[in-house]
Design a protein around this motif. Structure first.
Motif, short mmCIF file in Angstrom:
data_model
loop_
_atom_site.label_atom_id
_atom_site.label_comp_id
_atom_site.label_asym_id
_atom_site.label_seq_id
_atom_site.Cartn_x
_atom_site.Cartn_y
_atom_site.Cartn_z
N SER A 201 -0.57 -13.81 -2.20
CA SER A 201 -0.13 -12.85 -1.19
C SER A 201 0.85 -11.85 -1.79
N TYR A 202 1.70 -12.32 -2.72
CA TYR A 202 2.66 -11.41 -3.35
C TYR A 202 1.95 -10.48 -4.32
N THR A 203 0.90 -10.98 -4.96
CA THR A 203 0.10 -10.11 -5.84
C THR A 203 -0.56 -9.00 -5.03
N MET A 204 -1.14 -9.35 -3.90
CA MET A 204 -1.78 -8.36 -3.03
C MET A 204 -0.74 -7.37 -2.51
N GLN A 205 0.43 -7.89 -2.15
CA GLN A 205 1.50 -7.01 -1.68
C GLN A 205 1.92 -6.02 -2.76
N ALA A 206 1.97 -6.48 -4.01
CA ALA A 206 2.35 -5.61 -5.12
C ALA A 206 1.31 -4.52 -5.35
N ILE A 207 0.03 -4.87 -5.25
CA ILE A 207 -1.03 -3.88 -5.40
C ILE A 207 -0.92 -2.80 -4.33
N LEU A 208 -0.66 -3.23 -3.10
CA LEU A 208 -0.50 -2.28 -2.00
C LEU A 208 0.75 -1.43 -2.17
N SER A 209 1.81 -2.06 -2.67
CA SER A 209 3.06 -1.33 -2.89
C SER A 209 2.85 -0.19 -3.89
N SER A 210 1.99 -0.41 -4.88
CA SER A 210 1.71 0.65 -5.86
C SER A 210 1.05 1.85 -5.21
N GLN A 211 0.49 1.66 -4.01
CA GLN A 211 -0.13 2.76 -3.26
C GLN A 211 0.80 3.27 -2.16
N GLY A 212 2.04 2.79 -2.15
CA GLY A 212 3.00 3.22 -1.16
C GLY A 212 2.89 2.51 0.18
N ILE A 213 2.11 1.43 0.23
CA ILE A 213 1.90 0.70 1.47
C ILE A 213 2.80 -0.53 1.51
N THR A 214 3.57 -0.67 2.58
CA THR A 214 4.38 -1.86 2.79
C THR A 214 3.61 -2.78 3.73
N ALA A 215 3.11 -3.89 3.21
CA ALA A 215 2.28 -4.79 3.99
C ALA A 215 3.11 -5.94 4.55
N ALA A 216 2.79 -6.34 5.78
CA ALA A 216 3.40 -7.54 6.35
C ALA A 216 2.72 -8.76 5.74
N MET A 217 3.43 -9.89 5.76
CA MET A 217 2.85 -11.12 5.21
C MET A 217 3.01 -12.26 6.21
N LEU A 218 2.00 -13.12 6.25
CA LEU A 218 1.97 -14.23 7.18
C LEU A 218 1.27 -15.40 6.50
N HIS A 219 1.80 -16.59 6.75
CA HIS A 219 1.14 -17.80 6.23
C HIS A 219 0.78 -18.70 7.40
N ILE A 220 -0.46 -19.18 7.40
CA ILE A 220 -0.91 -20.07 8.47
C ILE A 220 -1.29 -21.42 7.87
N PRO A 221 -1.00 -22.50 8.59
CA PRO A 221 -1.33 -23.85 8.09
C PRO A 221 -2.81 -24.15 8.26
N ASP A 222 -3.22 -25.28 7.71
CA ASP A 222 -4.61 -25.72 7.85
C ASP A 222 -4.79 -26.37 9.22
N ASP A 223 -4.90 -25.51 10.23
CA ASP A 223 -5.06 -25.97 11.59
C ASP A 223 -5.93 -24.96 12.33
N ALA A 224 -6.98 -25.41 12.97
CA ALA A 224 -7.94 -24.51 13.60
C ALA A 224 -7.31 -23.66 14.70
N ASP A 225 -6.53 -24.28 15.59
CA ASP A 225 -5.92 -23.53 16.69
C ASP A 225 -4.92 -22.50 16.19
N SER A 226 -4.08 -22.91 15.24
CA SER A 226 -3.08 -21.99 14.69
C SER A 226 -3.75 -20.83 13.96
#
Length: 401
Positions: A201-226
């Motif tokens: 996720s941080y790698t993807m964020q860094a790639i986007l940052s190089s394009q001037g995009i500030t991306a939000a980040m979220l982590h979800i657990p291994d749970d179907a409902d969540s």
């Protein structure tokens, strides 16, 4: 399972225009220009000296005059100083505007100055030398920049020169990066023997940052409902969802089912490639585009550069650069009938050829190998043996090559 070319075509069909916005020009670096920039006056706006030296009237040179009385010293930005007769000169600095009574500049290196007089010590002298003429670069009203240009230092120079304090640029999409998996822990945390730290996720964020995009980040657990609940919220808050992991055939890979239940139309799932075979792509009726990449670091990294970045550039109306090709610098064998993205180190030989040296890692989980390479070389699926000297397309990710 579809081919790489089919995946590329289907993704291109979802190109989205996110509109434009006005920003201060000094904050526009990395953005994509969304307007035509024209000159507000001639460039340069006046006849200017391109050297430090003396400004003279050339007609007296033709009469054999070589020594001139210095009337004044003129700096850049000063009002132009006229001479009263041909045997006078003005000491003039680079960038200073020339008066109408002078038409030639002689460098300091070519004159000797003593007691208020300047004597030319070299020949020949050419009429009009060392003068940057008004309008020689651009005329008032000329186009200097077109939409689609990425704003860099050179573009900033041009924008500032024509007085555009604010400019229109393409609006960035709102992007969220979602990682999943109970095996992932925070970067600062101490993982158990069977856990790993979040990195994709941080790698993807860094790639986007190089394009001037500030991306939000979220982590979800291994749970179907969540999984379903979090993705549903993101579908209402963002333009682009980038998912990492949880899209293969495992019992805890809940993302494909969640996307189906949330009525995100699956455009494709699985591509004939390595790494990144489980790549999933789809679009919701509200326009949100979903890229779901495999959890393996190299696969995610490759898919970001091969698929997401071209989509983003096209959506931004960015001028598309021609493909880059390199010469394979060593024999290589890959037998599976998959498009293979080989990690390579780039270099130039003395003939100016761009060479690609294979740096094969230990599979799509070998993220450490990425730091030692510069690009992915795309090798076609219909071949298994690739010979030194053959030319293939590359996807550079290291800007220092």
């Amino acid at each position: 399972m579809i081919t790489v070319e089919e995946a590329e075509k289907l993704i291109a069909e979802t190109i989205t225009d996110f509109g434009a916005e006005i920003v201060p020009f000094e904050l526009s670096v990395g953005r994509v220009l969304a307007e035509t920039i024209i000159t507000d006056r001639d460039l340069p706006p006046f006849n200017r000296s391109s050297m430090d030296g003396i400004a003279i009237s050339y007609n007296v040179i033709e009469k054999g005059v070589k020594t001139f009385k210095i009337k004044a010293v003129q700096a850049a930005g000063d009002q132009p100083v006229d001479i009263d007769d041909g045997e006078e000169c003005v000491e003039i600095m680079t960038g200073a505007a020339l008066a109408t009574t002078v038409n030639t500049v002689v460098r300091y290196e070519d004159v000797e100055i003593q007691n208020g007089y300047a004597t030319i010590t070299t020949s020949p002298i050419k009429k009009g030398q060392n003068i940057h003429r008004q309008g020689a670069d651009k005329k008032k009203g000329d186009i200097i920049l077109l939409p689609g240009r990425v704003v860099d230092a050179a573009v900033i120079n041009s924008i500032a020169s024509v007085g555009e304090a604010e400019i229109r640029v393409k609006r960035h999409p709102r992007v969220v990066i979602i990682s999943s998996g109970d095996e992932l822990v925070d970067v600062a945390a101490k993982p158990s023997p069977y856990q790993i730290r979040k990195s994709n996720s941080y790698t993807m964020q860094a790639i986007l940052s190089s394009q001037g995009i500030t991306a939000a980040m979220l982590h979800i657990p291994d749970d179907a409902d969540s999984t379903k609940k979090n993705i549903q919220q993101c579908l209402h808050s963002y333009d682009v969802i980038l998912l990492c992991g949880g899209i293969s055939m495992g019992k805890f890979d809940y993302i494909p089912q969640a996307l189906k239940e949330l009525e995100v139309t699956q455009v494709f799932h699985k591509v004939q490639q390595r790494p990144g075979k489980p790549f999933w792509f789809g679009k919701h009726d509200n326009g949100v585009v979903v890229f779901a990449f495999p959890g393996n670091p190299v696969a995610t990294f490759m898919c970001m550069h091969r698929y997401f970045m071209p989509w983003l550039q096209l959506s931004n109306g960015q001028t598309v650069k021609p493909p880059v090709y390199a010469v394979l610098n060593e024999d290589f064998i890959f037998k599976p009938q998959l498009q293979y993205f080989l990690q390579v180190k780039l270099n130039f030989n003395q003939q100016g050829q761009l060479l690609a040296m294979p740096i094969e890692g230990n599979g799509s989980g070998d993220f450490a190998n990425l730091a030692d390479t510069d690009a992915f070389m795309e090798l076609p699926s219909e071949k298994s043996e690739f010979k030194m000297g053959e030319v293939y397309r590359i996807w550079p990710f290291n800007q220092l090559w």
